[in-house]
Design an enzyme around this catalytic site. Structure first.
Site, PDB file in Angstrom:
ATOM      1  N   GLY A  48       0.785  -1.188   0.162  1.00 19.44           N
ATOM      2  CA  GLY A  48       0.064   0.027  -0.015  1.00 19.44           C
ATOM      3  C   GLY A  48       1.018   1.197  -0.108  1.00 19.44           C
ATOM      4  N   GLN A  53       2.949  10.026   1.138  1.00 24.29           N
ATOM      5  CA  GLN A  53       4.231   9.223   1.343  1.00 24.29           C
ATOM      6  C   GLN A  53       5.070   9.546   0.299  1.00 24.29           C
ATOM      7  OE1 GLN A  53       2.379   5.396   2.112  1.00 24.29           O
ATOM      8  NE2 GLN A  53       4.261   5.028   3.005  1.00 24.29           N
ATOM      9  N   CYS A  94       6.097  -0.458   6.965  1.00 20.94           N
ATOM     10  CA  CYS A  94       5.661   0.950   6.348  1.00 20.94           C
ATOM     11  C   CYS A  94       6.766   1.288   5.307  1.00 20.94           C
ATOM     12  CB  CYS A  94       5.383   1.924   7.293  1.00 20.94           C
ATOM     13  SG  CYS A  94       5.019   3.485   6.319  1.00 20.94           S
ATOM     14  N   LEU A  95       6.435   1.597   4.048  1.00 21.73           N
ATOM     15  CA  LEU A  95       7.593   2.154   3.233  1.00 21.73           C
ATOM     16  C   LEU A  95       8.290   3.341   3.656  1.00 21.73           C
ATOM     17  CD1 LEU A  95       6.040   1.040  -0.246  1.00 21.73           C
ATOM     18  CD2 LEU A  95       7.741  -0.045   1.289  1.00 21.73           C
ATOM     19  N   HIS A 136      -4.084   1.721   7.825  1.00 21.64           N
ATOM     20  CA  HIS A 136      -2.891   2.119   7.870  1.00 21.64           C
ATOM     21  C   HIS A 136      -2.874   3.276   6.964  1.00 21.64           C
ATOM     22  CE1 HIS A 136       1.745   1.732   7.976  1.00 21.64           C
ATOM     23  NE2 HIS A 136       1.325   2.284   6.833  1.00 21.64           N
ATOM     24  N   GLU A 137      -3.189   3.014   5.597  1.00 22.40           N
ATOM     25  CA  GLU A 137      -3.256   3.998   4.682  1.00 22.40           C
ATOM     26  C   GLU A 137      -3.861   5.278   4.742  1.00 22.40           C
ATOM     27  OE1 GLU A 137      -0.685   3.711   2.945  1.00 22.40           O
ATOM     28  OE2 GLU A 137      -0.154   1.450   2.981  1.00 22.40           O
ATOM     29  N   HIS A 140      -2.108   7.590   6.921  1.00 16.28           N
ATOM     30  CA  HIS A 140      -1.365   8.442   6.226  1.00 16.28           C
ATOM     31  C   HIS A 140      -1.714   9.803   5.789  1.00 16.28           C
ATOM     32  CE1 HIS A 140       2.677   6.332   6.282  1.00 16.28           C
ATOM     33  NE2 HIS A 140       2.059   5.206   5.658  1.00 16.28           N
TER      34      HIS A 140
HETATM   35 ZN    ZN Z   1       2.881   3.252   5.670  1.00 15.82          ZN
END
Ligand code: ZN
Length: 167
Positions: A48, A53, A94-95, A136-137, A140
């Protein structure tokens, strides 16, 4: 298509609250942004990626939690509601926080409402990994990173580790 730069915690831009997209925003440039975000997410690799991000501060999420990476999903202006109050812990990464994993509590089952990449309304119910990923997304887009849920002590340790890595 091109790979986008992923912002890394504790970059202050990850704290930006994303704006909703409006009808006039559904342009070829938006389609390009979506394709670039998918390419960036698959290359990372991740399941995701939120606009926040990649320093794009509109409410846009791309995700694909399938094993074969053949179920791309676009969520624009997403909203979710829990279908039951039950929560569960699941390990998240998480990226924007590379090589760090921690258990986070999320709702088990949620209903999601969003627009698709062409601005058409979509609605679905989900649980498991997809439900965790959506929550989670969506965080963000509100400027929240999953490590915010950890204890002070764990957050301090993480920050020290990151400073060491950069040194
Ligand atoms: Zn993330």
């Amino acid at each position: 298509m091109s790979l986008l730069t992923i912002l890394e915690y504790p970059d202050p831009r990850l704290r930006t609250k994303a704006e909703p997209l409006t009808e006039k925003d559904f342009t070829p440039a938006l389609q390009q942004q979506i394709d670039d975000m998918f390419e960036t997410m698959y290359a990372a690799p991740g399941i995701g990626l939120a606009g926040t991000q990649v320093d794009y501060h509109n409410q846009l999420i791309v995700m694909d939690v399938s094993e074969d990476k053949n179920q791309p999903r676009v969520l624009i202006n997403p909203e979710y509601t829990p279908l039951e109050p039950t929560c569960e812990l699941m390990q998240e990464g998480c990226l924007s926080v590379p090589e760090y994993y921690a258990d986070v509590e999320r709702y088990v089952r949620i209903q999601v409402k969003a627009l698709d990449r062409h601005g058409q309304p979509q609605e679905f119910e989900c649980d498991g990994l997809l439900a965790h990923c959506v929550q989670h997304e969506c965080d963000h887009l509100k400027g929240i990173v999953f490590v915010d849920y950890l204890s002070r002590l764990k957050q301090d340790r993480l920050r020290k580790k990151l400073i060491k890595q950069k040194a």
